[in-house]
Design a protein around this motif. Structure first.
Motif, short mmCIF file in Angstrom:
data_model
loop_
_atom_site.label_atom_id
_atom_site.label_comp_id
_atom_site.label_asym_id
_atom_site.label_seq_id
_atom_site.Cartn_x
_atom_site.Cartn_y
_atom_site.Cartn_z
N GLU A 31 -17.92 27.27 -32.20
CA GLU A 31 -18.85 26.69 -31.22
C GLU A 31 -17.96 26.27 -29.98
OE1 GLU A 31 -21.75 22.90 -30.78
OE2 GLU A 31 -20.49 23.00 -32.53
N PRO A 32 -18.55 26.87 -28.72
CA PRO A 32 -17.78 26.47 -27.59
C PRO A 32 -17.17 25.15 -27.15
CG PRO A 32 -19.72 27.66 -27.02
CD PRO A 32 -19.79 27.21 -28.54
N LEU A 33 -16.20 25.07 -26.62
CA LEU A 33 -15.94 23.59 -26.32
C LEU A 33 -16.77 23.20 -25.17
CD1 LEU A 33 -11.89 24.25 -26.08
CD2 LEU A 33 -13.19 23.22 -27.75
N TRP A 34 -16.74 21.74 -25.18
CA TRP A 34 -17.35 21.00 -24.19
C TRP A 34 -16.80 20.41 -23.27
CZ3 TRP A 34 -21.01 17.10 -27.93
CH2 TRP A 34 -21.69 18.11 -28.55
N GLU A 35 -17.34 20.45 -22.13
CA GLU A 35 -16.85 19.88 -20.85
C GLU A 35 -17.28 18.23 -20.79
OE1 GLU A 35 -17.92 22.26 -17.31
OE2 GLU A 35 -17.30 23.78 -18.23
N VAL A 77 -20.19 15.94 -22.89
CA VAL A 77 -20.31 14.67 -23.55
C VAL A 77 -20.76 13.64 -22.93
CG1 VAL A 77 -18.32 13.36 -24.54
CG2 VAL A 77 -17.52 15.55 -24.39
N SER A 78 -20.74 13.54 -21.78
CA SER A 78 -21.52 12.39 -21.08
C SER A 78 -23.00 12.33 -21.57
CB SER A 78 -21.43 12.67 -19.77
OG SER A 78 -22.12 11.84 -18.68
N ALA A 79 -23.46 13.66 -21.32
CA ALA A 79 -25.06 13.79 -21.69
C ALA A 79 -25.30 13.69 -23.10
CB ALA A 79 -25.38 15.28 -21.40
N TYR A 80 -24.34 14.02 -24.05
CA TYR A 80 -24.52 13.86 -25.46
C TYR A 80 -24.31 12.29 -25.92
CZ TYR A 80 -23.41 14.15 -30.32
OH TYR A 80 -23.80 13.72 -31.80
N LEU A 81 -23.62 11.87 -25.22
CA LEU A 81 -23.23 9.98 -25.73
C LEU A 81 -24.21 9.22 -24.88
CD1 LEU A 81 -19.31 9.95 -26.25
CD2 LEU A 81 -21.20 10.07 -27.93
N ARG A 82 -24.75 10.10 -23.69
CA ARG A 82 -25.44 9.23 -22.69
C ARG A 82 -24.83 7.87 -22.05
NH1 ARG A 82 -31.79 9.55 -24.48
NH2 ARG A 82 -31.58 11.38 -25.22
N VAL A 83 -23.63 8.55 -21.58
CA VAL A 83 -22.60 7.63 -20.87
C VAL A 83 -22.28 8.25 -19.66
CG1 VAL A 83 -21.83 6.17 -22.88
CG2 VAL A 83 -20.58 8.14 -22.12
N PRO A 123 -16.95 19.85 -29.92
CA PRO A 123 -18.10 19.20 -30.44
C PRO A 123 -18.19 18.46 -31.77
CG PRO A 123 -18.52 21.33 -29.44
CD PRO A 123 -16.88 21.16 -29.51
N ALA A 124 -17.44 19.00 -32.63
CA ALA A 124 -17.48 18.46 -33.92
C ALA A 124 -16.66 17.11 -34.08
CB ALA A 124 -16.64 19.50 -34.84
N ARG A 168 -18.87 14.58 -32.34
CA ARG A 168 -19.97 14.12 -33.43
C ARG A 168 -19.08 12.90 -34.29
NH1 ARG A 168 -21.14 19.77 -33.29
NH2 ARG A 168 -22.88 19.93 -31.63
N ALA A 169 -18.20 13.46 -34.81
CA ALA A 169 -17.50 12.63 -35.88
C ALA A 169 -16.92 11.46 -35.18
CB ALA A 169 -15.98 13.19 -36.23
N TRP A 170 -16.55 11.31 -33.97
CA TRP A 170 -16.31 9.99 -33.31
C TRP A 170 -17.22 9.07 -33.15
CZ3 TRP A 170 -17.99 7.78 -28.97
CH2 TRP A 170 -17.25 6.46 -28.55
N PHE A 171 -18.51 9.73 -32.79
CA PHE A 171 -19.64 9.07 -32.93
C PHE A 171 -20.26 8.38 -34.06
CE2 PHE A 171 -24.25 8.72 -32.86
CZ PHE A 171 -24.56 7.95 -31.76
N THR A 172 -20.20 9.18 -35.17
CA THR A 172 -20.56 8.71 -36.34
C THR A 172 -19.60 7.65 -36.82
OG1 THR A 172 -21.09 11.01 -37.08
CG2 THR A 172 -20.68 9.51 -38.84
N ASP A 173 -18.26 7.70 -36.57
CA ASP A 173 -17.44 6.59 -37.04
C ASP A 173 -17.68 5.24 -36.14
OD1 ASP A 173 -15.86 8.24 -38.72
OD2 ASP A 173 -14.26 8.70 -37.28
#
Length: 64
Positions: A8-12, A16-22, A50-51, A54-59
């Motif tokens: 999966e391509p790396l995120w800029e 990450v800002s859009a994914y976490l909504r911060v 990205p993985a 997602r893992a950080w968010f789950t933690d």
């Protein structure tokens, strides 16, 4: 014969800002405080796996 899976391509930081909504600025502040999802520098740019994000968010969800 099947081709190997492409990673999966790396995120800029904007991804990450859009994914976490911060805000992007929050991610920079977290990085200074050694908090937030892990990032790596590629030249002068931050890139996120990205993985790992997602893992950080789950933690974080489990700790709350």
């Amino acid at each position: 014969m099947t081709a190997p899976p492409t990673p999966e391509p790396l995120w800029e930081i904007e991804d990450v800002s859009a994914y976490l909504r911060v805000p992007v600025q929050t991610l920079y502040q977290w990085r200074k405080r050694k908090y937030g999802p892990p990032a790596a520098r590629v030249g002068r740019h931050l890139r996120y796996d990205p993985a790992s994000v997602r893992a950080w968010f789950t933690d974080q969800s489990k700790a709350a």
